[in-house]
Design a protein around this motif. Structure first.
Motif, PDB file in Angstrom:
ATOM      1  N   PHE A 115       2.119 -86.525  31.701  1.00  0.00           N
ATOM      2  CA  PHE A 115       1.121 -86.312  32.744  1.00  0.00           C
ATOM      3  C   PHE A 115      -0.218 -85.819  32.201  1.00  0.00           C
ATOM      4  N   ILE A 116      -0.363 -85.744  30.897  1.00  0.00           N
ATOM      5  CA  ILE A 116      -1.596 -85.232  30.303  1.00  0.00           C
ATOM      6  C   ILE A 116      -2.662 -86.328  30.253  1.00  0.00           C
ATOM      7  N   LYS A 117      -3.842 -85.992  30.746  1.00  0.00           N
ATOM      8  CA  LYS A 117      -4.982 -86.914  30.706  1.00  0.00           C
ATOM      9  C   LYS A 117      -6.066 -86.423  29.751  1.00  0.00           C
ATOM     10  N   SER A 118      -6.200 -85.123  29.608  1.00  0.00           N
ATOM     11  CA  SER A 118      -7.254 -84.567  28.771  1.00  0.00           C
ATOM     12  C   SER A 118      -6.954 -84.780  27.289  1.00  0.00           C
ATOM     13  N   PRO A 119      -7.918 -85.270  26.511  1.00  0.00           N
ATOM     14  CA  PRO A 119      -7.721 -85.384  25.067  1.00  0.00           C
ATOM     15  C   PRO A 119      -7.698 -84.032  24.367  1.00  0.00           C
ATOM     16  N   LEU A 120      -7.999 -82.972  25.118  1.00  0.00           N
ATOM     17  CA  LEU A 120      -8.018 -81.628  24.559  1.00  0.00           C
ATOM     18  C   LEU A 120      -6.660 -80.928  24.681  1.00  0.00           C
ATOM     19  N   ILE A 121      -5.673 -81.633  25.245  1.00  0.00           N
ATOM     20  CA  ILE A 121      -4.323 -81.081  25.384  1.00  0.00           C
ATOM     21  C   ILE A 121      -3.350 -82.006  24.669  1.00  0.00           C
ATOM     22  N   ILE A 122      -2.590 -81.460  23.736  1.00  0.00           N
ATOM     23  CA  ILE A 122      -1.617 -82.235  22.967  1.00  0.00           C
ATOM     24  C   ILE A 122      -0.246 -81.577  23.146  1.00  0.00           C
ATOM     25  N   VAL A 123       0.742 -82.355  23.576  1.00  0.00           N
ATOM     26  CA  VAL A 123       2.070 -81.801  23.859  1.00  0.00           C
ATOM     27  C   VAL A 123       3.140 -82.646  23.177  1.00  0.00           C
ATOM     28  N   GLY A 124       4.089 -81.985  22.528  1.00  0.00           N
ATOM     29  CA  GLY A 124       5.168 -82.678  21.835  1.00  0.00           C
ATOM     30  C   GLY A 124       6.285 -83.129  22.757  1.00  0.00           C
ATOM     31  N   ASP A 125       7.170 -83.953  22.203  1.00  0.00           N
ATOM     32  CA  ASP A 125       8.313 -84.480  22.947  1.00  0.00           C
ATOM     33  C   ASP A 125       9.227 -83.369  23.460  1.00  0.00           C
ATOM     34  N   TYR A 126       9.757 -83.591  24.641  1.00  0.00           N
ATOM     35  CA  TYR A 126      10.776 -82.762  25.286  1.00  0.00           C
ATOM     36  C   TYR A 126      10.257 -81.412  25.786  1.00  0.00           C
ATOM     37  N   SER A 127       9.007 -81.089  25.593  1.00  0.00           N
ATOM     38  CA  SER A 127       8.470 -79.844  26.167  1.00  0.00           C
ATOM     39  C   SER A 127       8.286 -80.044  27.658  1.00  0.00           C
ATOM     40  N   TYR A 128       8.804 -79.090  28.438  1.00  0.00           N
ATOM     41  CA  TYR A 128       8.783 -79.285  29.891  1.00  0.00           C
ATOM     42  C   TYR A 128       8.076 -78.149  30.621  1.00  0.00           C
ATOM     43  N   TYR A 129       7.623 -78.499  31.828  1.00  0.00           N
ATOM     44  CA  TYR A 129       7.035 -77.535  32.755  1.00  0.00           C
ATOM     45  C   TYR A 129       7.894 -77.516  34.009  1.00  0.00           C
ATOM     46  N   ASP A 130       8.227 -76.321  34.471  1.00  0.00           N
ATOM     47  CA  ASP A 130       9.076 -76.134  35.655  1.00  0.00           C
ATOM     48  C   ASP A 130       8.229 -75.578  36.787  1.00  0.00           C
ATOM     49  N   ASP A 131       8.072 -76.361  37.854  1.00  0.00           N
ATOM     50  CA  ASP A 131       7.263 -75.927  38.995  1.00  0.00           C
ATOM     51  C   ASP A 131       7.812 -76.606  40.240  1.00  0.00           C
ATOM     52  N   PRO A 132       8.303 -75.850  41.219  1.00  0.00           N
ATOM     53  CA  PRO A 132       8.907 -76.465  42.402  1.00  0.00           C
ATOM     54  C   PRO A 132       7.898 -77.154  43.317  1.00  0.00           C
ATOM     55  N   ILE A 133       6.609 -76.880  43.127  1.00  0.00           N
ATOM     56  CA  ILE A 133       5.584 -77.436  44.019  1.00  0.00           C
ATOM     57  C   ILE A 133       4.870 -78.630  43.405  1.00  0.00           C
ATOM     58  N   ASP A 134       4.364 -78.471  42.171  1.00  0.00           N
ATOM     59  CA  ASP A 134       3.478 -79.489  41.617  1.00  0.00           C
ATOM     60  C   ASP A 134       3.606 -79.567  40.089  1.00  0.00           C
ATOM     61  N   GLU A 184       3.736 -82.067  38.153  1.00  0.00           N
ATOM     62  CA  GLU A 184       2.933 -83.132  37.561  1.00  0.00           C
ATOM     63  C   GLU A 184       1.519 -82.678  37.201  1.00  0.00           C
ATOM     64  N   ASN A 185       1.054 -81.640  37.876  1.00  0.00           N
ATOM     65  CA  ASN A 185      -0.330 -81.189  37.682  1.00  0.00           C
ATOM     66  C   ASN A 185      -0.390 -80.011  36.725  1.00  0.00           C
ATOM     67  N   PHE A 186       0.319 -80.118  35.622  1.00  0.00           N
ATOM     68  CA  PHE A 186       0.315 -79.053  34.614  1.00  0.00           C
ATOM     69  C   PHE A 186      -1.094 -78.705  34.161  1.00  0.00           C
ATOM     70  N   GLU A 187      -1.959 -79.689  34.087  1.00  0.00           N
ATOM     71  CA  GLU A 187      -3.309 -79.463  33.565  1.00  0.00           C
ATOM     72  C   GLU A 187      -4.108 -78.457  34.385  1.00  0.00           C
ATOM     73  N   LYS A 188      -3.729 -78.248  35.630  1.00  0.00           N
ATOM     74  CA  LYS A 188      -4.444 -77.253  36.444  1.00  0.00           C
ATOM     75  C   LYS A 188      -4.274 -75.849  35.893  1.00  0.00           C
ATOM     76  N   ASN A 189      -3.261 -75.664  35.051  1.00  0.00           N
ATOM     77  CA  ASN A 189      -2.996 -74.352  34.461  1.00  0.00           C
ATOM     78  C   ASN A 189      -3.749 -74.123  33.161  1.00  0.00           C
ATOM     79  N   VAL A 190      -4.451 -75.135  32.694  1.00  0.00           N
ATOM     80  CA  VAL A 190      -5.253 -75.020  31.474  1.00  0.00           C
ATOM     81  C   VAL A 190      -6.699 -74.813  31.914  1.00  0.00           C
ATOM     82  N   LEU A 191      -7.145 -73.571  31.916  1.00  0.00           N
ATOM     83  CA  LEU A 191      -8.395 -73.187  32.560  1.00  0.00           C
ATOM     84  C   LEU A 191      -9.567 -73.196  31.584  1.00  0.00           C
TER      85      LEU A 191
END
Length: 211
Positions: free
Chosen positions: A27-46, A48-55
């Motif tokens: 779900f990463i769109k920003s070229p300034l965020i790089i994430v490796g395989d199998y790393s997950y984010y747990d959020d019951p609401i959203d 998919e929008n992990f990038e909102k947490n990168v301020l």
């Protein structure tokens, strides 16, 4: 019969029965965020929008997250774009508002920066923690819930609090040195799958002998 070597890291949702957990890199769109395989984010609401947490993610610094990291709900990463000039009488960013104030734009050059924020491999970051700019969190570290991490965290160390401090070291110095040489997260996924019971236990000698 096709061998089963775990979830596909390129599939957004690794758990068929629910969608609160996602593999972040899909779900990463920003070229300034790089994430490796199998790393997950747990959020019951959203999730998919992990990038909102990168301020304040304006660059050029990057957020780099390794493999097999577990990131809990509402973890925030504050990037260097949040910084203000510290060596003047006022920290207020007058020039960004223009309308006559832009004449001092040169005063905003060379804002404080600690460089990239780097999260190692196999890191667990607890609920609503905040990771400050330029922090490096070592492989195998754990960040307790609601912590504010303002300094680097050594590998295989538990940090917690505000500001986060060392709570304990998960293994001895020599064991940590061995684990950092083994780097199980870089094994082929077939080997990881065969050895998951060992990886989930505390027997480092058995891990060294894994095939």
């Amino acid at each position: 019969m096709t061998a089963n070597f775990g979830p596909n890291p390129n599939k957004p949702y690794p758990m068929a029965d629910q969608r609160r957990v996602c593999f972040i890199k899909n779900f990463i769109k920003s070229p300034l965020i790089i994430v490796g395989d199998y790393s997950y984010y747990d959020d019951p609401i959203d999730p998919e929008n992990f990038e909102k947490n990168v301020l304040y993610n304006y660059g050029p610094d990057k957020l780099i997250i390794g493999k097999f990291c577990a990131i809990a709900t509402n973890v925030k990463f504050i990037m260097n774009g949040a910084n203000h000039k510290l060596d003047g009488i006022s920290t207020y960013p007058f020039p960004i508002f223009g309308q006559g104030w832009e004449t001092a734009m040169d005063k905003l050059i060379a804002l404080p920066s600690r460089g990239d924020t780097v999260i190692g491999n196999d890191v667990w970051i607890g609920y609503e923690s905040v990771i400050m700019p330029g922090v490096c969190i070592g492989d195998g570290a754990i960040i307790a819930a609601k912590s504010v991490v303002v300094s680097d965290v050594p590998a295989y160390t538990v940090f917690g609090g505000n500001p986060a401090r060392k709570i304990k070291q998960r293994f001895s110095d020599s064991q940590i040195e061995t684990l950092l040489k083994i780097r199980w997260w870089d094994w082929e996924i077939e080997k990881i799958t065969r050895n998951i019971p060992i990886i989930m236990e505390g027997d480092i000698q058995a891990l060294m002998k894994a095939e």
